[in-house]
Design a protein around this motif. Sequence first.
Motif, PDB file in Angstrom:
ATOM      1  N   ALA A   1     -13.262   6.606   1.129  1.00 33.72           N
ATOM      2  CA  ALA A   1     -13.628   7.467   2.257  1.00 33.72           C
ATOM      3  C   ALA A   1     -13.613   6.692   3.571  1.00 33.72           C
ATOM      4  O   ALA A   1     -13.085   7.173   4.582  1.00 33.72           O
ATOM      5  CB  ALA A   1     -15.009   8.077   2.018  1.00 33.72           C
ATOM      6  N   ARG A   2     -14.159   5.489   3.564  1.00 32.68           N
ATOM      7  CA  ARG A   2     -14.173   4.683   4.794  1.00 32.68           C
ATOM      8  C   ARG A   2     -12.759   4.309   5.223  1.00 32.68           C
ATOM      9  O   ARG A   2     -12.426   4.359   6.403  1.00 32.68           O
ATOM     10  CB  ARG A   2     -15.012   3.430   4.589  1.00 32.68           C
ATOM     11  N   SER A   3     -11.944   3.922   4.260  1.00 30.56           N
ATOM     12  CA  SER A   3     -10.572   3.546   4.575  1.00 30.56           C
ATOM     13  C   SER A   3      -9.800   4.734   5.138  1.00 30.56           C
ATOM     14  O   SER A   3      -9.057   4.611   6.118  1.00 30.56           O
ATOM     15  CB  SER A   3      -9.887   3.008   3.318  1.00 30.56           C
ATOM     16  N   LYS A   4      -9.982   5.888   4.524  1.00 31.06           N
ATOM     17  CA  LYS A   4      -9.297   7.094   5.002  1.00 31.06           C
ATOM     18  C   LYS A   4      -9.780   7.457   6.404  1.00 31.06           C
ATOM     19  O   LYS A   4      -8.980   7.829   7.270  1.00 31.06           O
ATOM     20  CB  LYS A   4      -9.540   8.247   4.022  1.00 31.06           C
TER      21      LYS A   4
ATOM     22  N   VAL B   1       0.843  -1.189   0.000  1.00 26.77           N
ATOM     23  CA  VAL B   1       0.000   0.000   0.000  1.00 26.77           C
ATOM     24  C   VAL B   1       0.883   1.245   0.000  1.00 26.77           C
ATOM     25  O   VAL B   1       1.850   1.333   0.755  1.00 26.77           O
ATOM     26  CB  VAL B   1      -0.926   0.001   1.239  1.00 26.77           C
ATOM     27  N   VAL B   2       0.538   2.201  -0.868  1.00 31.38           N
ATOM     28  CA  VAL B   2       1.209   3.502  -0.864  1.00 31.38           C
ATOM     29  C   VAL B   2       0.447   4.349   0.150  1.00 31.38           C
ATOM     30  O   VAL B   2      -0.690   4.760  -0.102  1.00 31.38           O
ATOM     31  CB  VAL B   2       1.195   4.163  -2.263  1.00 31.38           C
ATOM     32  N   ARG B   3       1.051   4.571   1.282  1.00 34.20           N
ATOM     33  CA  ARG B   3       0.371   5.208   2.412  1.00 34.20           C
ATOM     34  C   ARG B   3      -0.213   6.571   2.035  1.00 34.20           C
ATOM     35  O   ARG B   3       0.473   7.434   1.498  1.00 34.20           O
ATOM     36  CB  ARG B   3       1.352   5.368   3.568  1.00 34.20           C
ATOM     37  N   GLY B   4      -1.516   6.719   2.290  1.00 36.02           N
ATOM     38  CA  GLY B   4      -2.180   8.001   2.101  1.00 36.02           C
ATOM     39  C   GLY B   4      -2.621   8.309   0.683  1.00 36.02           C
ATOM     40  O   GLY B   4      -3.171   9.372   0.427  1.00 36.02           O
ATOM     41  N   VAL B   5      -2.400   7.386  -0.262  1.00 35.22           N
ATOM     42  CA  VAL B   5      -2.778   7.646  -1.654  1.00 35.22           C
ATOM     43  C   VAL B   5      -3.933   6.719  -2.035  1.00 35.22           C
ATOM     44  O   VAL B   5      -3.836   5.502  -1.908  1.00 35.22           O
ATOM     45  CB  VAL B   5      -1.583   7.443  -2.617  1.00 35.22           C
ATOM     46  N   TYR B   6      -5.026   7.330  -2.511  1.00 34.73           N
ATOM     47  CA  TYR B   6      -6.235   6.598  -2.874  1.00 34.73           C
ATOM     48  C   TYR B   6      -6.626   6.942  -4.306  1.00 34.73           C
ATOM     49  O   TYR B   6      -6.320   8.021  -4.800  1.00 34.73           O
ATOM     50  CB  TYR B   6      -7.391   6.977  -1.938  1.00 34.73           C
TER      51      TYR B   6
END
Length: 165
Positions: free
Chosen positions: A122-125, A85-90
Motif C-alpha cells: 500500500a505504501r509503495s503504491k 520490477v514489474v510496474r504496477g504489480v504487487y
Amino acid sequence: MTLKISEGRGCGPEKDHVYLQLHHLPSEQVAAQLPGISETAMIFAGVDVTKEPILVLPTVYYNMGDIPTNYKGQVLKHASGQDQVVRGVYACGEAVCASVHGANRLGANSLLDLVVFGQACARSKAESCRPGDKVPPIKPNAVQESVMTLDKLRFADGSTRTSEL
C-alpha cells in the motif's frame, strides 16, 4: 507418521506411506462430518473412503509461494541477469516467496506476513500513484478474456485423471 515411515514401519514395498482407514465409519457420518476428505480422496486418488483406505504420504504443511517480490511487495521478474520490477504489480502473503519468518513459518503466522507486506504494498503504491494520474487504457473485453482464460483451465476435461498426474 513421518517417524513411523523413517523407522521402516510404513506400508508398501518401499515402506514409504501409511493408510488412513475410514471405511469402518457409517457412510452418512463420513458424508456429514468429513466431506472434504471424501471429495479430495476421490478426486486426487480415485478412492472411495467408505470402501477402501486412503494412501497417505508425509508432506509439507506449508509452502511459500513462488512469486518473487522485493521488500515493497513489488513483483519482480528476472531478465538479463537482473531483477526488474514489474510496474504496477504487487503481491503479498502466502503467494510470495518472502516472509518475516524465513523458513520457520508456523501455523497462523501468515497473518503477520499479510499485515507487514500488505502495508508495504500500500505504501509503495501510494508513492507511485497520484490523484489525477493517467491510467493506460485496457481493452473493453479484458475482464471477459481473463475469465475465459481461467475457465478454460478450470473446466478442462481431459482423459487423464488428476490422481494419475
